[in-house]
Design a protein around this motif. Structure first.
Motif, mmCIF file in Angstrom:
data_model
loop_
_atom_site.group_PDB
_atom_site.id
_atom_site.type_symbol
_atom_site.label_atom_id
_atom_site.label_comp_id
_atom_site.label_asym_id
_atom_site.label_seq_id
_atom_site.Cartn_x
_atom_site.Cartn_y
_atom_site.Cartn_z
ATOM 1 N N LYS A 38 12.416 -18.003 -19.977
ATOM 2 C CA LYS A 38 11.087 -18.243 -20.527
ATOM 3 C C LYS A 38 10.324 -19.236 -19.659
ATOM 4 N N ASN A 71 6.309 -16.362 -28.601
ATOM 5 C CA ASN A 71 4.981 -15.829 -28.368
ATOM 6 C C ASN A 71 4.657 -14.906 -29.526
ATOM 7 N N TYR A 88 -6.864 -9.855 -21.450
ATOM 8 C CA TYR A 88 -5.986 -9.899 -22.615
ATOM 9 C C TYR A 88 -6.808 -10.494 -23.756
ATOM 10 N N ASN A 140 8.863 -16.649 -34.844
ATOM 11 C CA ASN A 140 8.435 -17.472 -33.717
ATOM 12 C C ASN A 140 7.808 -18.794 -34.152
ATOM 13 N N THR A 156 3.448 -34.939 -23.946
ATOM 14 C CA THR A 156 4.748 -34.669 -23.337
ATOM 15 C C THR A 156 4.558 -34.392 -21.862
ATOM 16 N N PRO A 188 -0.438 -21.169 -27.527
ATOM 17 C CA PRO A 188 -0.617 -21.904 -26.278
ATOM 18 C C PRO A 188 -0.732 -21.005 -25.056
ATOM 19 N N PHE A 189 -0.640 -19.703 -25.254
ATOM 20 C CA PHE A 189 -0.638 -18.807 -24.105
ATOM 21 C C PHE A 189 -2.035 -18.348 -23.726
ATOM 22 N N VAL A 208 8.968 -25.124 -21.250
ATOM 23 C CA VAL A 208 10.172 -25.169 -22.070
ATOM 24 C C VAL A 208 11.278 -25.842 -21.264
ATOM 25 N N ASP A 216 9.566 -23.084 -29.349
ATOM 26 C CA ASP A 216 9.620 -23.182 -27.902
ATOM 27 C C ASP A 216 9.936 -21.821 -27.328
ATOM 28 N N GLY A 217 9.088 -21.345 -26.464
ATOM 29 C CA GLY A 217 9.362 -20.060 -25.837
ATOM 30 C C GLY A 217 8.896 -18.894 -26.672
ATOM 31 N N PHE A 258 2.244 -13.207 -30.334
ATOM 32 C CA PHE A 258 1.477 -12.005 -30.079
ATOM 33 C C PHE A 258 2.320 -10.856 -29.522
ATOM 34 N N SER A 259 3.553 -11.118 -29.178
ATOM 35 C CA SER A 259 4.328 -10.079 -28.520
ATOM 36 C C SER A 259 4.896 -9.057 -29.493
ATOM 37 N N ASN A 260 5.075 -9.416 -30.728
ATOM 38 C CA ASN A 260 5.660 -8.475 -31.672
ATOM 39 C C ASN A 260 5.183 -8.817 -33.085
ATOM 40 N N ASP A 280 -1.419 -33.530 -16.475
ATOM 41 C CA ASP A 280 -0.584 -32.414 -16.053
ATOM 42 C C ASP A 280 0.117 -32.792 -14.764
ATOM 43 N N TYR A 291 6.274 -9.488 -22.557
ATOM 44 C CA TYR A 291 6.004 -8.142 -23.040
ATOM 45 C C TYR A 291 7.026 -7.163 -22.485
#
Lengths: 357, 858
Positions: free
Chosen positions: A315, B653, B462, B664, B747, B595-596, A329, B650-651, B655-657, B827, A253
């Motif tokens: 990132k 998001n 959030y 994305n 992965t 995924p966030f 990533v 990858d990388g 929701f950011s814009n 994980d 953000y």
């Protein structure tokens, strides 16, 4: 009446037998499973994490990966016996020796260096071989020179943080797409205290020098002078993105801080582009001598591969610890048969001193 | 034409002076006393042993031809089919005699339509996919989703067998002298179903599976709550990620590619409890069809499967009800006539309570869900029916953990108004207006700590909110043109409005939607036309070519899609059939999973110029075997390719814009192929179902995995489902259901290498773990495989009938008998002493969970 009955019984028995055979066969199929097994044999690789900057001397950090296994330690083995060759597109060729300087001993990689300066708008190729690992190769192009002008600075508060805001113009080079990375670092300086006695300069910070100074200082007017010597240690200064055309919104953000600001010239190719970025001033000054130094504000034009790598790297840093490792990533580098990145850079740098020594 | 007709036996009944209750000659039971002999010998045997007068002429009948019977003849018609094969003759029943004449020896008989509805006796509930078949010729049809049928038959007397799973097969004699309307009632077999002998191995009209939901309580019961939709998961090719928002995956497709229809209305998230339970309440459930290899042309919109669920219309003759009380929830359905035989209403309600079992497993977990269903059906007259259907269901789940909390709320609101109209003896139309609304709120709370003291200083929540509203008007025609051709065609106009990702950052959870920032909605329109023919080439071969055409408009982006569909079935003999299917499908909605955020954070987005519509092309070849000993076996190989399926960058998001959200999202290809086997064996008191899937499921994205293909995360190579039911008497049934499957792929970083900034001797004073900084590296996506999955559930039902109308069912069982994980997560964790640990977490919502439930029908 008897015959149809026998037929019926026979059919029923056949169906059930076939059915049981199906069960047995399928259970056998499921018995041959692999679990948590990689599809390929895993080996370690050579790592290059280098930035070739026009005007700077050659300095190549070389390292080695570590395989992840249960209980394996996070530790990186140093590579001190690599054979490192760099050449440019004009055929110049340099063999880079291992730099055993103590100032590089703390890093996770080994430094191979050569006092040759990198030239802008030039292509360089590096080859590294080492007895235990597969040889690696990488090529990068140093972007053409560019300038920044009309630099204004303003101290202000931004998102409740004290910042120094830079307004400046990037004079973009027309032609190929250019990629800019803006970052701010504080270069730690070493304070060199010295005095001159009978035309000989003595280092105050050595035991002998201090003893001599203490013996003489009450007898003679003996000024103790301070000089700053830049070291190879840097402190990261956080930045705030003030430009909606940057790519940083895809990292985090805009209200949050960033290590690097990512900007491509897709919308201003060949034109002058005015942009704004704020640098957090929290570490501009410090009482800790290990954190005193000069503030470097850098606007870099970088190779495309380097831009993408650092973008994914940032990132990754932001997500680290908040996402499962499976979602992390992995930055994609440009090292053939190896890991990491060889990036080409042309930079404009502004230097500021805020500490008092 | 006559010569071309390889099927030379045209058996036609022209019975005169036959009383309605008499059995026709052709359908009389008869077992010949010889197995091999000439046609003449067999006809003499028929006359002698069967007491049937038979007339024929040797001028057009090869009476010396020697025939060897296959042993399956049980009636006169069965015998004649074998004797008269390849003879251009037909058997005519006149004056209680059987006369064998030339095929063209008599004047053609007029053909009339026998049409109407097949309904449950008493309640007049229409029965979907009920079979009506002429016993002598085997010619028949099935009812549509509204219970309507139309069967072309020649003039005269006919004996018809009418059957439906779970109902007593009925024999109906009719005499046709014109188009005839006949509504046929079928009676339930009772609560405990005996093993049903179905109506034989009729030529397939499609591969849609009419899923039985009352056979395996163990499979369907989630801690006392019977979920009929879980029966679908026994089908090969279906993977249900139990208790997961990833839900159901069909033939390697993504979770968002499965169309779920509730009474014809699309449902965007048909689950409660994060996917553990469907929104379909057993007490109101009527029937379910499932399509995965052959898609009739009327279906479209999503590309991997269709689950078509229907609930009860309401009892037209008396008030009835069913209530269920279980560990997880309580539910009840009441149905009855507002105006007898004219207007019926059905009301269904279900609400959960926090069961002790759930509390025991998940102390930090609290959940609340309910669903409400209201339906009113009104018969305007014999040919017109109106249906109003309203559904509302909601979920609220919160999870409180040490460092972060989650709140999840979602719900569906459905409404539809339908009109069934019988246009005539050969045609039927259904028109409906449907509204489906889905909303989803995902909140994630985290704590901010003071760096110097490590004390928590503030909470941040959030939250994202998204919704989708879908409106459509559709009409579907069915026309039975003649004996062998049926037309299906129709149209749909749909408007969809998506509010994709309103964001709110606050100190506390925001449950009031009005607090969320308004985002520009994403509306789109799509129009559909479809047409298909169902053609009986002869009694062995059926083909069903069709086309589904859609056109789509989102802002200035237009897209049109021609989707050919084809199905063909060939009957090899009385027990075996082959079939093939080919389909192309398109979907304009993409489901994105952020995924966030934790839990169910899926967001529907429309296709755009950048984000192209998803498309699939599939082909399958199948074989079925079904004999009179209640053994069925089916095998099918399939191939499916999918285009423009989605994945987060990858990388990225999203929701950011909200103005750049399309950038994305990556789109790529997927393909899947495999073999599916399904076998059922019914004995007198036992029932077994076994399914096996062998499949490969791949993905390829240009910007992922260096452009190389990689296995889809649910690439389970082998999946075996087994269900067993034992019904010793009318009071008891006991069942067990189990499954074993290969693990999923995932992965995991395989290497680390030094941090870039560390290598430049750059120190971040804000970084608490700067000493252990490193960069993960993995050479390929999804190259590791988890442990295999296995699970088992058991249940027993005890039935008790008191008074006349009160029927009780007591259910006991153990859900997840083996305490199995529904999903494995691996994980990698780095400990503070600088060591790695690969951590395996076995996710499950419910551990070993004994349960009891009680159901009453009144």
């Amino acid at each position: 009446m008897y015959v149809p009955f026998l037929k019926y019984r026979y059919k029923q028995s056949t169906g059930l037998s076939w059915w049981l055979f199906m069960i047995a066969g399928m259970l056998q199929c499921t018995a041959c499973k692999k679990t948590y097994t990689p599809s390929t044999h895993l080996t370690n690789k050579l790592v290059i994490l280098a930035e070739l900057t026009a005007g700077d001397t050659i300095k190549i950090p070389v390292g080695k990966s570590t395989l992840i296994e249960n209980g394996s330690t996070i530790n990186f083995e140093k590579i001190t016996n690599a054979s490192v060759h760099l050449q440019d597109a004009l055929g110049h060729f340099w063999l880079l020796p291992f730099n055993a300087s103590p100032e590089y001993s703390n890093g996770p990689t080994s430094i191979y260096s050569y006092p040759q300066k990198i030239i802008a708008d030039q292509t360089y190729t590096i080859d590294i071989s080492q007895p235990d690992l597969e040889a690696v190769k990488a090529t990068t192009h140093i972007p053409a020179a560019f300038t920044i002008t009309e630099v204004d600075t303003l101290r202000e508060m931004y998102t409740d943080q004290p910042v120094l805001t830079f307004n400046f113009t990037i004079n973009d080079v027309p032609g190929e797409e250019d990629f800019y990375i803006i970052e701010a670092l504080k270069q730690v300086v070493k304070i060199y205290r010295h005095f001159t006695w009978q035309n000989i300069t003595y280092n105050y910070d050595t035991p002998d020098g201090k003893a001599l100074y203490d013996r003489l200082k009450d007898q003679y007017p003996l000024p103790l002078l301070k000089d700053t010597i830049p070291t190879n240690t840097f402190i990261r200064l956080n930045m705030f993105n003030r430009d909606m055309l940057t790519d940083n919104s895809a990292i985090n953000y805009n209200g949050d801080s960033f290590h690097r600001i990512f900007l491509s010239d897709a919308s201003f190719d060949g034109e002058a582009y005015r942009t704004t970025v704020s640098v957090n001033t929290q570490y501009f000054t410090s009482d800790n001598t290990m954190m005193q130094g000069s503030v470097l504000f850098m606007v870099k034009s970088v190779s495309r591969g380097y831009y993408d790598y650092l973008f994914q790297y940032e990132k990754n840093k932001i997500d680290f610890g908040t996402l499962p490792s499976s979602h992390s990533v992995t930055p994609s580098g440009n090292i053939t048969n190896g890991l990491g990145i060889l990036g080409g850079v042309y930079k404009n740098q502004l230097t500021y001193y805020f500490d008092t020594f | 034409m006559r010569r071309v007709t390889m099927i030379a036996v045209l058996i036609m009944l022209v019975a005169t002076q036959v009383k309605a209750q008499d059995t026709s000659i052709l359908s009389r039971p008869f077992h010949p006393s010889l197995k091999k002999g000439s046609i003449r010998e067999f006809l003499e045997d028929l006359a002698k042993q069967g007491g049937i007068d038979v007339e024929y002429s040797s001028t057009f009948l090869e009476i010396k031809k020697v025939i060897t019977l296959n042993g399956k003849e049980a009636t006169v018609a069965d015998l004649l089919r074998q004797l008269l094969v390849n003879q251009e003759v037909k058997a005519v029943e006149i004056n209680n005699k059987l006369i064998i004449v030339r095929a063209n020896g008599t004047s053609p008989q007029p053909v009339y339509a026998l049409y109407g509805f097949i309904k449950e006796d008493g309640s007049k509930e229409p029965l979907i996919n009920a079979t009506i078949r002429e016993s002598a010729t085997g010619k028949g049809t099935i009812t549509n989703t509204y219970g309507y049928f139309s069967l072309p038959l020649t003039a005269g007397n006919h004996t018809l067998l009418v059957s439906y799973i779970g109902y007593t097969t009925k024999t109906v004699d009719v005499k046709l002298s014109g188009n005839t309307r006949t509504d046929i009632p079928l009676s339930l077999n009772g609560i405990v179903q005996e093993i049903i002998v179905t109506a034989g191995n009729s030529l397939k009209k499609g591969t849609g599976a009419n899923i039985r939901t009352d056979e395996y309580e163990a499979n369907n019961n989630l801690i006392g709550e019977n979920d009929p939709v879980r029966s679908r998961d026994l089908q090969p090719g279906v993977i249900n990620i139990q208790e997961s928002t990833d839900g159901v995956l069909v033939r390697g497709g993504n979770p968002d590619q499965n169309l779920f229809l509730l009474d014809g209305n699309e449902v965007f998230n048909p689950t409660h409890l994060l996917g553990a339970l469907s929104i379909v309440n057993k007490t109101s459930f009527k029937s379910m069809m499932f399509y995965k290899s052959d898609f009739p042309s009327r279906f479209g919109g999503l590309i991997s499967s269709v689950t078509d669920v229907y609930t009860k219309d309401g009892n037209m003759s008396q008030w009835k009800g069913e209530a269920n009380l279980g560990f997880l929830a309580g539910s009840a359905t009441i149905e009855g006539p507002l105006i007898k035989n004219k207007t019926a209403v059905m009301v269904s309600f279900r609400h959960n309570w926090m069961s002790p079992r759930l509390k025991l497993d998940q102390e930090s977990f609290s959940t609340r869900f309910y669903d409400f269903h209201f339906k009113i059906t009104h018969l305007l007259n014999n040919n017109n029916k109106l249906m109003l259907n309203i559904y509302n269901g909601n979920d609220r789940i919160s999870v409180k953990e040490d460092y972060n909390n989650n709140l999840q709320k979602w719900g569906n609101k459905l409404a539809s108004l339908g009109w069934n109209h019988v246009l005539g003896p050969r045609s039927f139309v259904n028109t409906s207006f449907n509204l489906s609304h889905y909303n989803n709120l995902a909140g994630f709370q985290y704590t901010i700590y003071d760096d110097s003291t490590s004390f928590p200083v503030a909470n941040r929540v959030y939250s994202t909110y998204s919704s989708i509203a879908h409106y459509n008007l559709k009409t579907q025609f069915e026309v039975y043109a003649n004996n062998n051709i049926k037309f299906n065609f129709g149209a749909k106009a749909a408007y969809t409005k998506i509010k994709p990702f309103s964001i709110d950052i606050s100190k506390e959870f925001q449950e009031d939607i009005g607090d969320f920032k308004a985002i520009t909605p994403l509306p789109f329109m799509d129009y559909t036309l479809y047409y298909e023919n169902e053609i009986n080439i002869n009694h062995r071969l059926l083909i069903r070519p069709g086309i589904h055409f859609t056109t789509y408009k989102f802002r200035d982006y237009h897209f049109s899609s021609f989707q050919p569909r084809f199905f063909a079935a060939y009957k090899i003999n009385a027990t075996q059939q082959f079939y093939v299917a080919y389909n192309k499908l398109t979907q304009y909605l993409h489901l994105l999973n952020n995924p966030f955020l934790g839990m169910n954070n899926m967001v529907w987005v429309p296709s755009t110029r950048l984000l192209k519509p998803e498309e699939s092309t599939s082909a399958s070849v199948g074989y079925t075997y079904k004999d009179k000993t209640n053994t069925t076996v089916s095998a099918e190989v399939y191939w499916k390719k999918m285009y423009n399926i989605t994945n987060y960058v990858d990388g990225g998001n999203i929701f950011s814009n909200d103005s750049t959200w399309e950038e994305n999202i990556l789109t790529g290809k997927g393909w899947s192929y495999g073999l599916e086997l399904l076998t059922e064996k019914k004995l007198r008191k036992w029932l077994f179902t076994l399914s096996y899937t062998l499949s490969w499921n791949w993905r390829q994205f240009d910007d992922l995995n260096n452009g190389r293909k990689f296995p889809y995360k649910y690439d389970r190579r082998h999946v075996v489902n087994l269900a067993v039911a034992y019904k010793p008497n009318k009071n008891w049934d006991i069942s067990a259901a189990g499954s074993i499957s290969s693990g999923d792929v995932f992965t995991m970083p395989e290497k680390i290498y030094p941090d870039f900034d560390n290598s430049q001797h750059i120190i971040d004073p804000e970084d608490p773990v700067q000493t252990y900084r490193f960069i993960y590296y993995n050479s390929a996506l999804n190259q590791f495989r988890t442990l295999p999955y296995y699970r088992m559930d058991i249940a027993a039902n005890y039935y008790l009938t008191t008074k006349k109308r009160w029927q009780h069912k007591f259910t006991a069982g153990i859900y997840n008998l083996l305490g199995s994980a529904s999903k494995y997560n691996y994980d990698l964790q780095a400990s503070i002493d600088g060591k790695f640990n690969v951590v395996l977490s076995k996710n499950k919502l419910f551990g070993v969970s004994p349960f009891l439930s009680y159901t009453i029908n009144f």
